[in-house]
Design a protein around this motif. Structure first.
Motif, PDB file in Angstrom:
ATOM      1  N   GLU A  17       0.831  -1.211   0.000  1.00 45.81           N
ATOM      2  CA  GLU A  17       0.000   0.000   0.000  1.00 45.81           C
ATOM      3  C   GLU A  17       0.864   1.259   0.000  1.00 45.81           C
ATOM      4  N   GLU A  21       1.395   4.213  -2.910  1.00 49.27           N
ATOM      5  CA  GLU A  21       1.277   5.646  -2.641  1.00 49.27           C
ATOM      6  C   GLU A  21       2.512   6.384  -3.155  1.00 49.27           C
ATOM      7  N   ALA A  44     -10.343  15.328  -4.328  1.00 57.29           N
ATOM      8  CA  ALA A  44     -10.213  13.929  -3.917  1.00 57.29           C
ATOM      9  C   ALA A  44     -10.985  13.028  -4.872  1.00 57.29           C
ATOM     10  N   ARG A  45     -10.363  11.941  -5.275  1.00 62.46           N
ATOM     11  CA  ARG A  45     -10.978  10.976  -6.176  1.00 62.46           C
ATOM     12  C   ARG A  45     -10.754   9.578  -5.644  1.00 62.46           C
ATOM     13  N   THR A  46     -11.660   8.677  -5.990  1.00 63.32           N
ATOM     14  CA  THR A  46     -11.521   7.263  -5.643  1.00 63.32           C
ATOM     15  C   THR A  46     -11.567   6.452  -6.929  1.00 63.32           C
ATOM     16  N   HIS A  47     -10.650   5.519  -7.060  1.00 66.82           N
ATOM     17  CA  HIS A  47     -10.601   4.637  -8.227  1.00 66.82           C
ATOM     18  C   HIS A  47     -10.550   3.203  -7.729  1.00 66.82           C
ATOM     19  N   GLU A  48     -11.308   2.328  -8.356  1.00 61.73           N
ATOM     20  CA  GLU A  48     -11.211   0.901  -8.069  1.00 61.73           C
ATOM     21  C   GLU A  48     -10.377   0.277  -9.160  1.00 61.73           C
ATOM     22  N   CYS A  76      -2.182  15.302  -8.158  1.00 58.03           N
ATOM     23  CA  CYS A  76      -2.235  15.040  -6.723  1.00 58.03           C
ATOM     24  C   CYS A  76      -0.862  15.232  -6.093  1.00 58.03           C
ATOM     25  N   SER A  80      -3.298   7.903  -1.882  1.00 53.86           N
ATOM     26  CA  SER A  80      -3.564   6.895  -0.851  1.00 53.86           C
ATOM     27  C   SER A  80      -3.967   5.599  -1.538  1.00 53.86           C
ATOM     28  N   LYS A  82      -5.484   2.080  -0.913  1.00 54.35           N
ATOM     29  CA  LYS A  82      -6.176   1.198   0.050  1.00 54.35           C
ATOM     30  C   LYS A  82      -6.975   0.159  -0.671  1.00 54.35           C
TER      31      LYS A  82
END
Length: 82
Positions: A17, A21, A44-48, A76, A80, A82
């Motif tokens: 992890e 990063e 802020a963005r989230t990607h799978e 960015c 992060s 995760k």
């Protein structure tokens, strides 16, 4: 390197992890001056990300970040994983 336009990033972390990063930060530091980025909550963005193996997963991870930069004008200062 297979091609003169190829780039290699080297990133380390105490676990996978943290290494991801650091790798994401390497990408953004390569394409822009990372210290000049002002982070905001709106950014802020989230990607799978999925990959059949670790190499494909890392490629998809970097591909998503690069698309965010080139397609959505997102850069960015921190990433992060995760």
């Amino acid at each position: 390197l297979d091609h003169t336009a190829d780039v290699q990033f080297h990133a380390w972390g105490v676990d996978f992890e943290k290494a991801l990063e650091a790798l994401g930060c390497c990408l953004f530091d390569y394409v822009t001056e990372i210290v000049s980025i002002n982070e905001t909550e709106e950014g802020a963005r989230t990607h799978e990300i999925e990959g059949a193996d670790m190499k494909k997963f890392i490629f998809r991870f970097l591909d998503e970040l690069l698309y965010a930069f080139t397609g959505d004008d997102i850069a960015c200062r921190t990433v992060s994983g995760k």
